[in-house]
Design a protein around this motif. Structure first.
Motif, PDB file in Angstrom:
ATOM      1  N   LEU A 179       0.837  -1.189   0.000  1.00  7.61           N
ATOM      2  CA  LEU A 179       0.000   0.000   0.000  1.00  7.61           C
ATOM      3  C   LEU A 179       0.878   1.248   0.000  1.00  7.61           C
ATOM      4  N   ALA A 180       0.298   2.378  -0.336  1.00 11.90           N
ATOM      5  CA  ALA A 180       1.051   3.627  -0.441  1.00 11.90           C
ATOM      6  C   ALA A 180       1.708   4.043   0.870  1.00 11.90           C
ATOM      7  N   ASP A 181       1.213   3.536   2.006  1.00 15.54           N
ATOM      8  CA  ASP A 181       1.832   3.865   3.297  1.00 15.54           C
ATOM      9  C   ASP A 181       2.953   2.895   3.675  1.00 15.54           C
ATOM     10  N   LEU A 229      -8.519  -3.767  -1.826  1.00 15.36           N
ATOM     11  CA  LEU A 229      -7.578  -3.241  -0.827  1.00 15.36           C
ATOM     12  C   LEU A 229      -7.740  -1.739  -0.633  1.00 15.36           C
ATOM     13  N   THR A 230      -7.962  -1.000  -1.721  1.00 17.14           N
ATOM     14  CA  THR A 230      -8.150   0.444  -1.607  1.00 17.14           C
ATOM     15  C   THR A 230      -9.413   0.763  -0.818  1.00 17.14           C
ATOM     16  N   VAL A 231     -10.485   0.024  -1.104  1.00 25.49           N
ATOM     17  CA  VAL A 231     -11.752   0.245  -0.392  1.00 25.49           C
ATOM     18  C   VAL A 231     -11.597  -0.052   1.094  1.00 25.49           C
ATOM     19  N   TRP A 232     -11.021  -1.178   1.428  1.00 28.31           N
ATOM     20  CA  TRP A 232     -10.990  -1.611   2.833  1.00 28.31           C
ATOM     21  C   TRP A 232      -9.876  -0.985   3.662  1.00 28.31           C
ATOM     22  N   HIS A 233      -8.739  -0.665   3.030  1.00 29.71           N
ATOM     23  CA  HIS A 233      -7.623  -0.082   3.790  1.00 29.71           C
ATOM     24  C   HIS A 233      -7.565   1.439   3.700  1.00 29.71           C
ATOM     25  N   GLN A 273      -6.087   3.127   1.461  1.00 30.63           N
ATOM     26  CA  GLN A 273      -4.786   3.491   0.910  1.00 30.63           C
ATOM     27  C   GLN A 273      -4.717   3.012  -0.529  1.00 30.63           C
ATOM     28  N   ARG A 274      -4.114   3.806  -1.385  1.00 33.89           N
ATOM     29  CA  ARG A 274      -3.857   3.339  -2.748  1.00 33.89           C
ATOM     30  C   ARG A 274      -2.760   2.282  -2.716  1.00 33.89           C
ATOM     31  N   CYS A 275      -2.727   1.451  -3.731  1.00 33.02           N
ATOM     32  CA  CYS A 275      -1.708   0.400  -3.825  1.00 33.02           C
ATOM     33  C   CYS A 275      -0.501   0.902  -4.613  1.00 33.02           C
ATOM     34  N   HIS A 276       0.683   0.622  -4.091  1.00 34.96           N
ATOM     35  CA  HIS A 276       1.924   0.928  -4.800  1.00 34.96           C
ATOM     36  C   HIS A 276       2.145  -0.139  -5.872  1.00 34.96           C
TER      37      HIS A 276
END
Length: 156
Positions: A65-67, A85-89, A91-94
């Motif tokens: 993830l972006a973090d 993953l973006t919806v649930w976390h 965070q955007r994905c790297h």
């Protein structure tokens, strides 16, 4: 009856779609309730259908993830995994990769399933680590194959 809370927007990226879905279906308590889970799933499936995402066999996908967090999800495509993953976390994905054998995830968490001490761990943003052979030292994979010393070869 639960209805789809948001509709896909033409031209949006997967990350933008994930942010749209997360904003349209917020988790109101400490944990998601069934209706929130169903509404998010409906929006995810509608977005994938609008994008005509080709579904493959369901497998584990590992992502950074972006973090910097390493996470993963069961999905039928990398697009579904990124959106989920973006919806649930939030965070955007790297990056996101199909990882059916969990080999990429094992490069980050060699003990297997994440332990409580690993929950907040972040890694520098970088390309995904490559799985290594776990039974041979890295250098030995490059050693030339040769005949054993006791083998004299064919006699003429």
């Amino acid at each position: 009856m639960i209805t789809q809370p948001t509709v896909p927007v033409p031209g949006e990226t997967i990350a933008e779609a994930g942010e749209r879905i997360r904003a349209a279906v917020p988790i109101r308590g400490a944990r998601a309730i069934e209706d929130e889970c169903i509404a998010r799933r409906l929006a995810i499936e509608a977005t994938l259908a609008a994008r005509k995402v080709w579904h493959q066999e369901r497998c584990w996908h590992t992502a950074q993830l972006a973090d910097g967090q390493i996470s993963g999800v069961w999905a039928q495509s990398t697009e579904e995994a990124e959106l989920d993953l973006t919806v649930w976390h939030g965070q955007r994905c790297h990056w996101v990769l199909a990882d059916p054998g969990n080999l990429i995830r094992a490069e980050y968490f060699p003990q297997g399933i994440r332990r409580a001490v690993d929950a907040g761990r972040r890694f520098p943003l970088a390309p995904p680590r490559r799985p290594r052979d776990q039974f041979a030292p890295a250098g030995s994979l490059l050693d030339p194959l040769g005949a054993p010393d006791s083998w004299a070869g064919p006699h003429h």
